[in-house]
Design a protein around this motif. Structure first.
Motif, PDB file in Angstrom:
ATOM      1  N   ARG A 102       0.981  -1.241   0.002  1.00 60.97           N
ATOM      2  CA  ARG A 102       0.045   0.038   0.139  1.00 60.97           C
ATOM      3  C   ARG A 102       0.804   1.230  -0.020  1.00 60.97           C
ATOM      4  NH1 ARG A 102      -5.084   0.204   1.304  1.00 60.97           N
ATOM      5  NH2 ARG A 102      -5.128  -1.594   0.102  1.00 60.97           N
ATOM      6  N   PHE A 103       2.094   1.296   0.981  1.00 64.31           N
ATOM      7  CA  PHE A 103       3.164   2.388   0.918  1.00 64.31           C
ATOM      8  C   PHE A 103       3.597   2.620  -0.626  1.00 64.31           C
ATOM      9  CE2 PHE A 103       7.302   4.115   1.525  1.00 64.31           C
ATOM     10  CZ  PHE A 103       6.913   5.117   2.011  1.00 64.31           C
ATOM     11  N   ALA A 104       3.872   1.536  -1.220  1.00 66.56           N
ATOM     12  CA  ALA A 104       4.507   1.674  -2.558  1.00 66.56           C
ATOM     13  C   ALA A 104       3.482   2.209  -3.669  1.00 66.56           C
ATOM     14  CB  ALA A 104       5.013   0.209  -3.140  1.00 66.56           C
ATOM     15  N   GLU A 105       2.116   1.842  -3.431  1.00 71.05           N
ATOM     16  CA  GLU A 105       0.941   2.243  -4.297  1.00 71.05           C
ATOM     17  C   GLU A 105       0.978   3.776  -4.150  1.00 71.05           C
ATOM     18  OE1 GLU A 105      -3.766   1.530  -4.409  1.00 71.05           O
ATOM     19  OE2 GLU A 105      -2.368  -0.196  -3.876  1.00 71.05           O
ATOM     20  N   LEU A 106       1.010   4.021  -3.011  1.00 71.15           N
ATOM     21  CA  LEU A 106       0.602   5.602  -2.595  1.00 71.15           C
ATOM     22  C   LEU A 106       1.790   6.499  -2.989  1.00 71.15           C
ATOM     23  CD1 LEU A 106      -1.239   5.190   0.874  1.00 71.15           C
ATOM     24  CD2 LEU A 106      -2.257   5.822  -1.160  1.00 71.15           C
ATOM     25  N   THR A 107       3.021   5.955  -2.863  1.00 71.46           N
ATOM     26  CA  THR A 107       4.076   6.820  -3.291  1.00 71.46           C
ATOM     27  C   THR A 107       4.343   6.855  -4.485  1.00 71.46           C
ATOM     28  OG1 THR A 107       5.161   5.784  -1.052  1.00 71.46           O
ATOM     29  CG2 THR A 107       6.612   6.767  -2.914  1.00 71.46           C
ATOM     30  N   ALA A 108       3.963   5.828  -5.333  1.00 75.51           N
ATOM     31  CA  ALA A 108       3.890   6.027  -6.514  1.00 75.51           C
ATOM     32  C   ALA A 108       2.974   6.992  -7.433  1.00 75.51           C
ATOM     33  CB  ALA A 108       3.640   4.610  -7.433  1.00 75.51           C
ATOM     34  N   LYS A 109       1.911   7.069  -6.538  1.00 75.61           N
ATOM     35  CA  LYS A 109       1.009   8.140  -7.062  1.00 75.61           C
ATOM     36  C   LYS A 109       1.262   9.482  -6.647  1.00 75.61           C
ATOM     37  CE  LYS A 109      -2.948   5.064  -7.050  1.00 75.61           C
ATOM     38  NZ  LYS A 109      -4.357   4.628  -6.430  1.00 75.61           N
ATOM     39  N   GLY A 110       2.267   9.728  -5.899  1.00 71.78           N
ATOM     40  CA  GLY A 110       2.742  11.112  -5.614  1.00 71.78           C
ATOM     41  C   GLY A 110       2.147  11.242  -3.748  1.00 71.78           C
ATOM     42  N   VAL A 111       1.699  10.503  -3.358  1.00 70.59           N
ATOM     43  CA  VAL A 111       0.951  10.721  -1.963  1.00 70.59           C
ATOM     44  C   VAL A 111       2.006  10.673  -0.684  1.00 70.59           C
ATOM     45  CG1 VAL A 111      -0.841  10.008  -0.467  1.00 70.59           C
ATOM     46  CG2 VAL A 111      -1.232   9.942  -2.882  1.00 70.59           C
ATOM     47  N   GLN A 112       1.978  11.677  -0.089  1.00 76.25           N
ATOM     48  CA  GLN A 112       3.299  11.787   0.998  1.00 76.25           C
ATOM     49  C   GLN A 112       2.480  10.918   2.082  1.00 76.25           C
ATOM     50  OE1 GLN A 112       6.368  12.972   1.365  1.00 76.25           O
ATOM     51  NE2 GLN A 112       6.162  13.431  -0.890  1.00 76.25           N
ATOM     52  N   THR A 113       3.165   9.877   2.539  1.00 73.19           N
ATOM     53  CA  THR A 113       2.579   9.020   3.729  1.00 73.19           C
ATOM     54  C   THR A 113       3.466   8.237   4.477  1.00 73.19           C
ATOM     55  OG1 THR A 113       0.945   7.267   3.815  1.00 73.19           O
ATOM     56  CG2 THR A 113       2.591   6.846   2.203  1.00 73.19           C
ATOM     57  N   ASP A 114       3.300   7.795   5.441  1.00 72.76           N
ATOM     58  CA  ASP A 114       4.086   7.139   6.439  1.00 72.76           C
ATOM     59  C   ASP A 114       3.929   5.640   6.668  1.00 72.76           C
ATOM     60  OD1 ASP A 114       6.217   7.478   8.865  1.00 72.76           O
ATOM     61  OD2 ASP A 114       4.367   6.498   9.757  1.00 72.76           O
ATOM     62  N   LEU A 115       5.035   4.550   6.372  1.00 70.46           N
ATOM     63  CA  LEU A 115       4.702   3.315   6.466  1.00 70.46           C
ATOM     64  C   LEU A 115       4.196   2.627   7.694  1.00 70.46           C
ATOM     65  CD1 LEU A 115       5.210   0.521   5.155  1.00 70.46           C
ATOM     66  CD2 LEU A 115       7.432   0.783   5.735  1.00 70.46           C
ATOM     67  N   ALA A 116       4.764   3.334   8.788  1.00 69.44           N
ATOM     68  CA  ALA A 116       4.231   2.873  10.244  1.00 69.44           C
ATOM     69  C   ALA A 116       2.778   3.144  10.383  1.00 69.44           C
ATOM     70  CB  ALA A 116       5.169   3.392  11.324  1.00 69.44           C
ATOM     71  N   ILE A 138       0.786   3.400   8.198  1.00 77.94           N
ATOM     72  CA  ILE A 138       0.013   2.561   6.856  1.00 77.94           C
ATOM     73  C   ILE A 138      -0.443   1.134   7.484  1.00 77.94           C
ATOM     74  CG2 ILE A 138       0.079   1.256   4.707  1.00 77.94           C
ATOM     75  CD1 ILE A 138       1.016   3.911   3.503  1.00 77.94           C
ATOM     76  N   LEU A 139       0.822   0.608   8.303  1.00 75.10           N
ATOM     77  CA  LEU A 139       0.844  -0.627   8.979  1.00 75.10           C
ATOM     78  C   LEU A 139      -0.297  -0.642  10.072  1.00 75.10           C
ATOM     79  CD1 LEU A 139       1.675  -3.432   9.727  1.00 75.10           C
ATOM     80  CD2 LEU A 139       3.730  -2.510  10.825  1.00 75.10           C
ATOM     81  N   ASP A 140      -0.326   0.371  10.997  1.00 72.30           N
ATOM     82  CA  ASP A 140      -1.380   0.735  11.992  1.00 72.30           C
ATOM     83  C   ASP A 140      -2.728   0.520  11.305  1.00 72.30           C
ATOM     84  OD1 ASP A 140       0.653   0.911  14.015  1.00 72.30           O
ATOM     85  OD2 ASP A 140       0.361   2.879  14.014  1.00 72.30           O
ATOM     86  N   GLU A 141      -2.927   1.221   9.941  1.00 70.80           N
ATOM     87  CA  GLU A 141      -4.308   1.246   9.516  1.00 70.80           C
ATOM     88  C   GLU A 141      -4.704  -0.207   8.999  1.00 70.80           C
ATOM     89  OE1 GLU A 141      -3.971   4.083   6.363  1.00 70.80           O
ATOM     90  OE2 GLU A 141      -3.749   5.843   7.786  1.00 70.80           O
ATOM     91  N   VAL A 142      -3.661  -0.994   8.356  1.00 69.93           N
ATOM     92  CA  VAL A 142      -3.834  -2.381   8.090  1.00 69.93           C
ATOM     93  C   VAL A 142      -4.588  -3.304   8.996  1.00 69.93           C
ATOM     94  CG1 VAL A 142      -2.893  -4.314   6.988  1.00 69.93           C
ATOM     95  CG2 VAL A 142      -2.332  -2.083   5.883  1.00 69.93           C
ATOM     96  N   ARG A 143      -3.537  -2.986  10.103  1.00 70.90           N
ATOM     97  CA  ARG A 143      -4.058  -4.063  11.395  1.00 70.90           C
ATOM     98  C   ARG A 143      -5.270  -3.458  12.070  1.00 70.90           C
ATOM     99  NH1 ARG A 143       2.100  -3.616  13.891  1.00 70.90           N
ATOM    100  NH2 ARG A 143       2.991  -5.783  12.997  1.00 70.90           N
ATOM    101  N   ALA A 144      -5.591  -2.079  12.035  1.00 72.48           N
ATOM    102  CA  ALA A 144      -6.900  -1.706  12.356  1.00 72.48           C
ATOM    103  C   ALA A 144      -8.089  -2.297  11.511  1.00 72.48           C
ATOM    104  CB  ALA A 144      -6.976  -0.287  12.569  1.00 72.48           C
ATOM    105  N   ARG A 145      -7.831  -2.129  10.091  1.00 72.48           N
ATOM    106  CA  ARG A 145      -8.932  -2.744   9.290  1.00 72.48           C
ATOM    107  C   ARG A 145      -9.074  -4.227   9.485  1.00 72.48           C
ATOM    108  NH1 ARG A 145     -10.426  -1.168   4.228  1.00 72.48           N
ATOM    109  NH2 ARG A 145     -12.241  -2.431   3.491  1.00 72.48           N
ATOM    110  N   ASP A 146      -7.958  -4.853   9.762  1.00 71.66           N
ATOM    111  CA  ASP A 146      -8.159  -6.321   9.872  1.00 71.66           C
ATOM    112  C   ASP A 146      -9.144  -6.484  11.047  1.00 71.66           C
ATOM    113  OD1 ASP A 146      -6.384  -6.762   7.657  1.00 71.66           O
ATOM    114  OD2 ASP A 146      -4.719  -7.442   8.794  1.00 71.66           O
ATOM    115  N   ASP A 147      -8.699  -5.979  12.200  1.00 70.29           N
ATOM    116  CA  ASP A 147      -9.588  -5.987  13.463  1.00 70.29           C
ATOM    117  C   ASP A 147     -10.944  -5.729  12.985  1.00 70.29           C
ATOM    118  OD1 ASP A 147      -9.576  -6.414  16.312  1.00 70.29           O
ATOM    119  OD2 ASP A 147     -10.355  -4.521  16.323  1.00 70.29           O
TER     120      ASP A 147
END
Length: 202
Positions: free
Chosen positions: A135-149, A151-160
């Protein structure tokens, strides 16, 4: 003749990419079920009544470029809690799955709730860390400034949320085949899925 492939799994596991590739390989119709609520949300933003929009939904409604906006995403989350909207969209998905010529559907509850009698059920997953990297690579490729940590928190929260929700939680159907893409390329996952589907069709 109908043939239904149900693909479930958590966010960013690669199930959408796999579903589209499988549909192209076998010439089956493809349904991204996540767009259904967005399409209803877009219809409501255009002045429609939620249940009426859901009941009148057509596959062509899912092709609109406007479905990816934040406003539509927010509208989708509001209509998703309406029982009659959910019922209409379940009926839509089941009708799509039975269409002649074959169908591939991906989502969170296709093999367990929507199409429990699907001819092939796949559960596509990957580690939370790998999914966050993707997801980080996908967003970065689109020029979106984001933070890997983050995104990982968001992935885990979404899973929960997905795994512990009261209605149709994200779980693998008992008869689903697991495809763990943690150490796989998209091509390798597709090859494995093609083997599974071909054996079932034989």
């Amino acid at each position: 003749m109908s043939f239904t492939i149900a693909i479930d799994g958590p966010a960013a596991a690669g199930k959408g990419t796999l579903a589209q590739a499988l549909s192209a390989h076998f010439g089956f119709a493809y349904l991204d079920t996540g767009l259904l609520y967005r399409a209803v949300g877009a219809g409501v933003l255009a002045g429609g009544e939620p249940v009426a929009v859901a009941q009148a939904l057509d596959p062509s409604d899912l092709n609109a470029d406007t479905l990816r906006t934040q406003a539509v995403a927010e509208a989708a989350s509001r209509v998703a809690v309406i029982p009659d909207v959910r019922a209409a969209l379940v009926a839509f998905q089941r009708s799509f799955a039975r269409r002649d010529g074959g169908a591939v559907l991906d989502g969170r509850d296709i093999g367990t709730v929507i199409c429990p009698d699907a001819d092939v059920k796949l559960f596509v997953t990957a580690s939370a860390e790998i999914r966050a990297d993707r997801r980080f690579a996908e967003l970065t490729a689109k020029g979106v400034q984001t933070d890997l940590a983050a995104i990982l928190d968001e992935v885990r929260a979404r899973d929960d949320r997905d795994q512990n929700r009261a209605e149709a939680p994200l779980i693998a159907a008992a008869d689903a085949t697991l495809i763990d893409t943690t150490s796989m390329t998209a091509a390798e996952a597709l090859a494995q899925a093609i083997t599974i589907v071909t054996a079932k069709r034989a």
